[in-house]
Design a protein around this motif. Structure first.
Motif, PDB file in Angstrom:
ATOM      1  N   ILE A  66       1.006  -0.944  -0.400  1.00  0.00           N
ATOM      2  CA  ILE A  66      -0.255  -0.046   0.105  1.00  0.00           C
ATOM      3  C   ILE A  66       0.886   1.312  -0.325  1.00  0.00           C
ATOM      4  CG2 ILE A  66      -1.653   1.681   1.220  1.00  0.00           C
ATOM      5  CD1 ILE A  66      -2.914  -1.536   2.361  1.00  0.00           C
ATOM      6  N   THR A  67       0.205   2.524  -1.044  1.00  0.00           N
ATOM      7  CA  THR A  67       1.023   3.719  -1.326  1.00  0.00           C
ATOM      8  C   THR A  67       0.303   4.497   0.312  1.00  0.00           C
ATOM      9  OG1 THR A  67       1.961   3.616  -3.430  1.00  0.00           O
ATOM     10  CG2 THR A  67       1.793   5.686  -2.541  1.00  0.00           C
ATOM     11  N   PRO A  68       0.871   4.967   1.412  1.00  0.00           N
ATOM     12  CA  PRO A  68       0.601   5.187   2.341  1.00  0.00           C
ATOM     13  C   PRO A  68      -0.055   6.626   1.705  1.00  0.00           C
ATOM     14  CG  PRO A  68       2.925   5.408   2.771  1.00  0.00           C
ATOM     15  CD  PRO A  68       2.854   4.807   1.020  1.00  0.00           C
ATOM     16  N   TYR A  69      -0.816   7.062   2.650  1.00  0.00           N
ATOM     17  CA  TYR A  69      -1.552   7.916   3.203  1.00  0.00           C
ATOM     18  C   TYR A  69      -0.865   9.200   4.302  1.00  0.00           C
ATOM     19  CZ  TYR A  69      -5.723   6.983   0.088  1.00  0.00           C
ATOM     20  OH  TYR A  69      -6.271   6.757  -0.994  1.00  0.00           O
ATOM     21  N   GLY A  70      -0.651  10.481   3.724  1.00  0.00           N
ATOM     22  CA  GLY A  70       0.252  11.427   4.788  1.00  0.00           C
ATOM     23  C   GLY A  70       0.859  12.709   3.987  1.00  0.00           C
ATOM     24  N   GLU A  71       1.319  13.066   5.058  1.00  0.00           N
ATOM     25  CA  GLU A  71       2.334  13.835   4.825  1.00  0.00           C
ATOM     26  C   GLU A  71       3.742  13.581   5.497  1.00  0.00           C
ATOM     27  OE1 GLU A  71       1.594  18.345   6.301  1.00  0.00           O
ATOM     28  OE2 GLU A  71      -0.372  18.204   5.786  1.00  0.00           O
ATOM     29  N   TYR A  72       5.001  13.669   4.403  1.00  0.00           N
ATOM     30  CA  TYR A  72       6.066  13.724   4.410  1.00  0.00           C
ATOM     31  C   TYR A  72       6.985  14.806   4.252  1.00  0.00           C
ATOM     32  CZ  TYR A  72       3.138   8.945   5.643  1.00  0.00           C
ATOM     33  OH  TYR A  72       2.937   8.498   5.195  1.00  0.00           O
ATOM     34  N   ARG A  73       8.255  14.212   4.115  1.00  0.00           N
ATOM     35  CA  ARG A  73       9.318  15.020   3.529  1.00  0.00           C
ATOM     36  C   ARG A  73      10.048  14.120   2.995  1.00  0.00           C
ATOM     37  NH1 ARG A  73       9.150  20.451   3.748  1.00  0.00           N
ATOM     38  NH2 ARG A  73       7.541  21.043   5.655  1.00  0.00           N
ATOM     39  N   ILE A  74      11.052  14.318   2.231  1.00  0.00           N
ATOM     40  CA  ILE A  74      12.272  13.665   1.385  1.00  0.00           C
ATOM     41  C   ILE A  74      12.838  13.741   1.952  1.00  0.00           C
ATOM     42  CG2 ILE A  74      13.975  13.759  -0.390  1.00  0.00           C
ATOM     43  CD1 ILE A  74      11.984  14.785  -2.772  1.00  0.00           C
ATOM     44  N   GLY A  75      13.364  12.617   3.150  1.00  0.00           N
ATOM     45  CA  GLY A  75      14.795  12.059   3.414  1.00  0.00           C
ATOM     46  C   GLY A  75      15.821  11.936   3.026  1.00  0.00           C
ATOM     47  N   TRP A  76      15.784  11.676   2.169  1.00  0.00           N
ATOM     48  CA  TRP A  76      17.424  11.306   1.575  1.00  0.00           C
ATOM     49  C   TRP A  76      17.525  11.239   0.114  1.00  0.00           C
ATOM     50  CZ3 TRP A  76      14.622   7.409   3.769  1.00  0.00           C
ATOM     51  CH2 TRP A  76      14.423   5.901   2.353  1.00  0.00           C
ATOM     52  N   VAL A  77      17.909  11.510  -0.902  1.00  0.00           N
ATOM     53  CA  VAL A  77      18.116  11.065  -2.420  1.00  0.00           C
ATOM     54  C   VAL A  77      19.075  10.131  -2.282  1.00  0.00           C
ATOM     55  CG1 VAL A  77      19.469  12.252  -4.109  1.00  0.00           C
ATOM     56  CG2 VAL A  77      17.557  13.458  -2.525  1.00  0.00           C
ATOM     57  N   GLY A  78      18.773   9.201  -3.498  1.00  0.00           N
ATOM     58  CA  GLY A  78      20.285   8.194  -3.761  1.00  0.00           C
ATOM     59  C   GLY A  78      20.081   8.116  -5.563  1.00  0.00           C
ATOM     60  N   GLN A  79      20.790   8.913  -5.519  1.00  0.00           N
ATOM     61  CA  GLN A  79      21.565   8.777  -7.280  1.00  0.00           C
ATOM     62  C   GLN A  79      21.902   7.575  -7.846  1.00  0.00           C
ATOM     63  OE1 GLN A  79      21.002  11.640  -8.942  1.00  0.00           O
ATOM     64  NE2 GLN A  79      20.093  13.094  -6.712  1.00  0.00           N
ATOM     65  N   ARG A  80      22.718   6.804  -7.065  1.00  0.00           N
ATOM     66  CA  ARG A  80      22.616   5.933  -7.333  1.00  0.00           C
ATOM     67  C   ARG A  80      21.464   4.413  -6.869  1.00  0.00           C
ATOM     68  NH1 ARG A  80      28.911   5.675  -8.716  1.00  0.00           N
ATOM     69  NH2 ARG A  80      28.983   7.321  -8.963  1.00  0.00           N
ATOM     70  N   SER A  81      20.808   4.467  -7.395  1.00  0.00           N
ATOM     71  CA  SER A  81      19.657   3.474  -6.510  1.00  0.00           C
ATOM     72  C   SER A  81      19.420   1.887  -8.197  1.00  0.00           C
ATOM     73  CB  SER A  81      18.139   3.912  -6.312  1.00  0.00           C
ATOM     74  OG  SER A  81      17.159   2.940  -6.810  1.00  0.00           O
ATOM     75  N   SER A  82      18.996   1.029  -7.565  1.00  0.00           N
ATOM     76  CA  SER A  82      18.245   0.351  -8.949  1.00  0.00           C
ATOM     77  C   SER A  82      17.513   1.029  -9.807  1.00  0.00           C
ATOM     78  CB  SER A  82      18.327  -1.218  -7.970  1.00  0.00           C
ATOM     79  OG  SER A  82      17.200  -1.137  -7.147  1.00  0.00           O
ATOM     80  N   PHE A  83      16.643   1.946  -9.403  1.00  0.00           N
ATOM     81  CA  PHE A  83      15.826   2.221  -9.663  1.00  0.00           C
ATOM     82  C   PHE A  83      16.151   4.169 -10.145  1.00  0.00           C
ATOM     83  CE2 PHE A  83      13.464  -0.410  -6.697  1.00  0.00           C
ATOM     84  CZ  PHE A  83      12.850  -0.916  -7.212  1.00  0.00           C
TER      85      PHE A  83
END
Length: 180
Positions: A66-83
């Motif tokens: 499930i994709t969660p509803y709510g308010e979040y912040r970007i906590g980290w950025v992964g530039q070298r992700s498999s995605f």
């Protein structure tokens, strides 16, 4: 000459800092789109996103897709992700922790760790019974055809690699993300 050079550098950084001022994301899980907002004004829209295989709502446990509803912040950025790129959200939020604790999904120790992480603007534990590692990411080597035909993630928000590259010009660590 040095004075002009310094003025150009300061102008460049001022413009880039301005690009992030009041920028936030609204993720519409029904319309499958992301709106880039500046204040209340939509300044960009990215259509054709994918969400969790089980849709969107309140996550009940790790692995519920499930994709969660709510308010979040970007906590980290992964530039070298498999995605390709990965913008990790500070999930679980305080509200997620409250709901999880009340429902007996997490214990008091885990609840306290999540609350303290938010209190000190850190990424909360990502290995709780509520799940973790929820973010906005590209496809990497995954099939764009599958992406276009179904919601396929384990709870994340997925975009094509070109879309995530485009989005990355607007966001960084700390950007507000509202998922509805």
């Amino acid at each position: 000459m040095l004075r002009i050079y310094l003025l150009l550098i300061c102008s460049f950084y001022a413009l880039n800092a301005f690009a992030y001022d009041n920028i936030w994301l609204l993720i519409d899980t029904r319309a499958l789109k992301i709106e880039v907002k500046k204040g209340e004004q939509t300044i960009d829209t990215i259509d054709g996103i994918a969400i969790g295989q089980s849709g969107a709502g309140q996550k009940t446990h790790r692995g519920d897709n499930i994709t969660p509803y709510g308010e979040y912040r970007i906590g980290w950025v992964g530039q070298r992700s498999s995605f390709h790129k990965f913008f990790g959200l500070n999930y679980p939020s305080i509200q997620d922790a409250d709901n999880g604790f009340r429902r007996g999904i997490i214990d008091q120790f885990t609840y306290g760790n999540i609350i303290n992480a938010h209190r000190y603007n850190q990424v909360p534990p990502q290995n709780t019974a509520l799940g973790g590692r929820i973010g906005i990411h590209g496809l990497g080597n995954a099939s764009e055809k599958i992406h276009r035909t179904m919601n396929w993630t384990h709870g994340c928000i997925a975009l094509t690699n070109n879309q995530i590259d485009h989005l990355s010009r607007w966001v960084d660590t700390g950007t507000l993300v509202k998922i509805k």
